[in-house]
Design an enzyme around this catalytic site. Structure first.
Site, PDB file in Angstrom:
ATOM      1  N   GLN A 168     -11.065   1.931   2.880  1.00 31.30           N
ATOM      2  CA  GLN A 168     -11.562   0.566   3.042  1.00 31.30           C
ATOM      3  C   GLN A 168     -12.866   0.414   2.262  1.00 31.30           C
ATOM      4  O   GLN A 168     -13.835   1.120   2.513  1.00 31.30           O
ATOM      5  CB  GLN A 168     -11.772   0.259   4.540  1.00 31.30           C
ATOM      6  CG  GLN A 168     -12.233  -1.153   4.822  1.00 31.30           C
ATOM      7  CD  GLN A 168     -11.147  -2.198   4.520  1.00 31.30           C
ATOM      8  OE1 GLN A 168      -9.998  -2.068   4.936  1.00 31.30           O
ATOM      9  NE2 GLN A 168     -11.514  -3.238   3.789  1.00 31.30           N
ATOM     10  N   LYS A 171      -5.375  -4.864  10.243  1.00 31.21           N
ATOM     11  CA  LYS A 171      -4.329  -4.030   9.646  1.00 31.21           C
ATOM     12  C   LYS A 171      -3.683  -3.149  10.726  1.00 31.21           C
ATOM     13  O   LYS A 171      -2.464  -3.002  10.768  1.00 31.21           O
ATOM     14  CB  LYS A 171      -4.926  -3.179   8.515  1.00 31.21           C
ATOM     15  CG  LYS A 171      -5.327  -4.043   7.317  1.00 31.21           C
ATOM     16  CD  LYS A 171      -6.279  -3.361   6.338  1.00 31.21           C
ATOM     17  CE  LYS A 171      -6.784  -4.394   5.324  1.00 31.21           C
ATOM     18  NZ  LYS A 171      -7.776  -3.870   4.379  1.00 31.21           N
ATOM     19  N   ASP A 221      -2.532  -0.291  -1.444  1.00 34.67           N
ATOM     20  CA  ASP A 221      -3.482  -1.311  -1.910  1.00 34.67           C
ATOM     21  C   ASP A 221      -3.077  -1.860  -3.274  1.00 34.67           C
ATOM     22  O   ASP A 221      -3.428  -2.986  -3.643  1.00 34.67           O
ATOM     23  CB  ASP A 221      -4.884  -0.682  -2.049  1.00 34.67           C
ATOM     24  CG  ASP A 221      -5.814  -1.112  -0.940  1.00 34.67           C
ATOM     25  OD1 ASP A 221      -5.484  -2.067  -0.220  1.00 34.67           O
ATOM     26  OD2 ASP A 221      -6.887  -0.492  -0.801  1.00 34.67           O
TER      27      ASP A 221
END
Ligand code: NAD
Length: 288
Positions: free
Chosen positions: A96, A52, A119
């Site tokens: 995460q 990412k 997300d």
């Protein structure tokens, strides 16, 4: 030979657009800026976060990784989320997952500021999808799968689609999205009695179970006209494999995604698209 639904070509085709848009947003007053909280140092999470970060740098977005110790307390963890939620420079953020046991009771996805929810797991985002509105943020893995299908001219409308797995991050939102796109969706899961009965009937099979070799030739019908999407990411003898036994099935399908190189990179690509969307939305709100 089947069509190999690979991410690389799609990402190469659209990356220049992402870079252009990121530069445009920066010139409009707000550089896209992703902050990620990582608790502990789970090797898989470290690797996802690194991908990412790399993609953020590629498109000219800022990236910050906030590391917390494995044994971090609840207060410090929540304060850290509040910090990124309130930081006016940060335009997208998430934790995460997974997090260690002492934090698992927290409804983490709901702690994220919904305007920065890259997300796509916040209830506000999910409610939009539930109502059939697919124009906003979509969860990254389902969004990546939709892009893969679209770029390969595979229209879910009218198709029988079997999704294996009913998680909050993949199976459930994907089912809602494909149903809103007029697919006829069946969700299978660990308690499904006869998986092959369902998969044999499907035009599109999407496996997100996290179980190597779950789908073999026995799960397919005899005509090679089915599309197989493999979301699974499993480590077997140090090698990354999906849920579908690629070697067993690839001569018996119309199209299939590889692992690695299929859904995984599309997920990171979708995260970048979401980051640009949240940045755009924040700029709009500030202009009102
Ligand atoms: P999860 O563990 O939350 O859910 C797994 C689902 O699979 C459950 O609903 C369970 O009922 C179902 N399942 C398990 N065994 C089954 C079986 N034998 N038959 C039918 N259904 C079965 O997992 P998740 O977070 O949704 O992830 C699933 C897999 O996808 C994992 O391998 C994960 O690493 C991978 N994943 C990949 C990406 C990506 O970007 N490629 C993103 C998210 C998850």
């Amino acid at each position: 030979m089947p069509i190999l639904l690979k991410a690389a070509d799609i990402i190469a085709k659209y990356s220049p657009e992402l870079i252009k848009e990121s530069n445009f947003l920066a010139s409009d007053g707000l550089t896209p800026y992703l902050e990620v909280v990582l608790v502990g140092n789970n090797p898989a999470s470290e690797s996802y976060v690194a991908h990412k970060e790399k993609f953020c740098h590629k498109i000219g977005a800022k990236f910050k990784l906030t590391r917390l110790k494995e044994d971090v307390g609840e207060k410090e963890f929540i304060d850290c989320i509040k910090g990124m939620n309130e930081n006016p420079e940060v335009t997208g953020c998430f934790v995460q997952l997974p997090v260690p046991n002492q934090l698992r009771h927290l409804n983490i996805t709901q702690l994220i500021n919904p305007t920065k929810d890259v997300d796509g797991f916040h209830l506000k985002t999910v409610t939009d999808i539930y109502q059939g509105n697919l124009t906003g943020i979509l969860p990254c893995t389902p969004k990546g799968i939709i892009t893969l299908l679209r770029e390969n001219s595979i229209n879910p409308a009218g198709k029988d689609i079997v999704i294996i797995g009913r998680s909050y991050i993949v199976g459930k939102p994907l089912a809602l999205i494909l149903e809103a796109m007029n697919g006829t969706v069946t969700i299978c899961h660990s308690k499904t009695k006869d998986l092959a009965k369902h998969t044999k009937n499907a035009d599109i099979i999407i496996s997100a179970a996290g179980m190597p070799n779950l789908i073999t030739k026995q799960h397919l019908r005899s005509q090679p006209d089915q599309v197989l999407i493999d979301v699974g990411m499993n480590k077997v003898n140090g090698k990354l494999v999906g849920d579908i036994s690629f070697e067993d099935v690839h001569d018996h399908v119309k199209a299939i995604t590889p692992v690695p190189g299929g859904v995984g990179p599309m997920t990171v690509y979708s995260l970048m698209q979401n980051l640009l969307t949240t940045t755009k939305n924040i700029i709009k709100q500030r202009k009102v």
